[in-house]
Structures are given as structure tokens and as C-alpha cells.
Design a protein around this motif. Structure first.
Motif, PDB file in Angstrom:
ATOM      1  N   ASP A   1      -4.542   4.446   3.431  1.00 35.91           N
ATOM      2  CA  ASP A   1      -3.684   3.607   2.600  1.00 35.91           C
ATOM      3  C   ASP A   1      -4.474   3.090   1.405  1.00 35.91           C
TER       4      ASP A   1
ATOM      5  N   THR B   1       0.829  -1.197   0.000  1.00 37.75           N
ATOM      6  CA  THR B   1       0.000   0.000   0.000  1.00 37.75           C
ATOM      7  C   THR B   1       0.864   1.249   0.000  1.00 37.75           C
ATOM      8  N   LYS B   2       0.238   2.351  -0.347  1.00 36.56           N
ATOM      9  CA  LYS B   2       0.863   3.669  -0.286  1.00 36.56           C
ATOM     10  C   LYS B   2      -0.017   4.538   0.593  1.00 36.56           C
ATOM     11  N   THR B   3       0.596   5.259   1.508  1.00 40.81           N
ATOM     12  CA  THR B   3      -0.144   6.167   2.374  1.00 40.81           C
ATOM     13  C   THR B   3      -0.347   7.495   1.655  1.00 40.81           C
TER      14      THR B   3
ATOM     15  N   GLN C   1      -5.701  10.648   6.602  1.00 39.76           N
ATOM     16  CA  GLN C   1      -4.621   9.751   6.164  1.00 39.76           C
ATOM     17  C   GLN C   1      -5.247   8.396   5.877  1.00 39.76           C
TER      18      GLN C   1
END
Length: 116
Positions: free
Chosen positions: A67, A4-6, A65
Motif C-alpha cells: 500500500d 492508501t492505494k494497493t 502487494q
């Protein structure tokens, strides 16, 4: 395990209410005059927008925020819209439902801003 990418998204109180109503799982559909959904790539930039734009426009600003599956995000080119921290993704509004389906876990509020 999924890579995943935050990402971060500055929002005002109306959008935050809709995110909460989704169970902290999805961003609301864009308005007709909003053809693009803009998640940003770093917390500093998201805070800047929430403080400078959302507070002035709606009385408060929040930084979320979350993911997203990295393989899904690979289709979107990073867009730099100013200084070195001003990186964001441009997700067409019609792809937002698919984008939401690729969020892993919940959307969290990590900063709140109010007028001084």
C-alpha cells in the motif's frame, strides 16, 4: 487515517532477496539500465508478468502487494501498456527512495511461480 492505494510488483528472486533484507519495507534501487520503476495496478497483470517473464528470466517469479499513500501517487499518471489490465505507474528511478518512504506497512508476497 491515511488513504492508501494497493499496488503490485512482480519480481524475481534477486529483487525479492533485497526486499526481504529491507525488512519488507522498500524496493531496491534501480540498475543504471533501468530508469523507471513500474508498480502495476492489478494483481492479474502482476501475475502475468511474474509467470511469463520472471520465471523464464530467473527461474522463479513472485508477486508482491503493498500500500502507498494515495496523495503521493496522485502525481503519477496511469500508463496503459497493452490490454485493459495492463495499467502501471512510471516512477522515475531517482524518485524510488521517496516512493519507498510513502509505502504504508510492509511489502507482502502474495503469489509464487516456478517452472512447470
Amino acid at each position: 487515517m491515511t488513504d492508501t492505494k494497493t499496488l503490485y510488483r512482480p519480481v524475481g528472486p534477486k529483487e525479492l532477496k533485497l526486499i526481504k533484507e529491507s525488512g519488507w519495507k522498500a524496493f531496491p534501487p534501480r540498475l543504471p539500465e533501468q530508469p523507471i520503476f513500474y508498480p502495476v495496478l492489478n494483481e492479474e497483470y502482476a501475475c502475468q508478468i511474474a509467470k511469463d517473464w520472471n520465471v523464464k528470466a530467473s527461474g522463479s517469479g513472485y508477486v508482491t502487494q503493498f500500500d502507498v499513500k494515495a496523495n503521493y501517487l496522485a502525481q503519477f499518471e496511469v500508463q496503459n501498456v497493452g490490454g485493459f489490465i495492463h495499467d502501471e505507474l512510471w516512477v522515475p528511478a531517482e524518485n524510488l527512495e521517496e516512493f519507498n518512504q510513502n509505502i504504508v506497512g510492509q511489502i507482502k508476497v502474495i503469489h509464487e511461480f516456478f517452472p512447470d
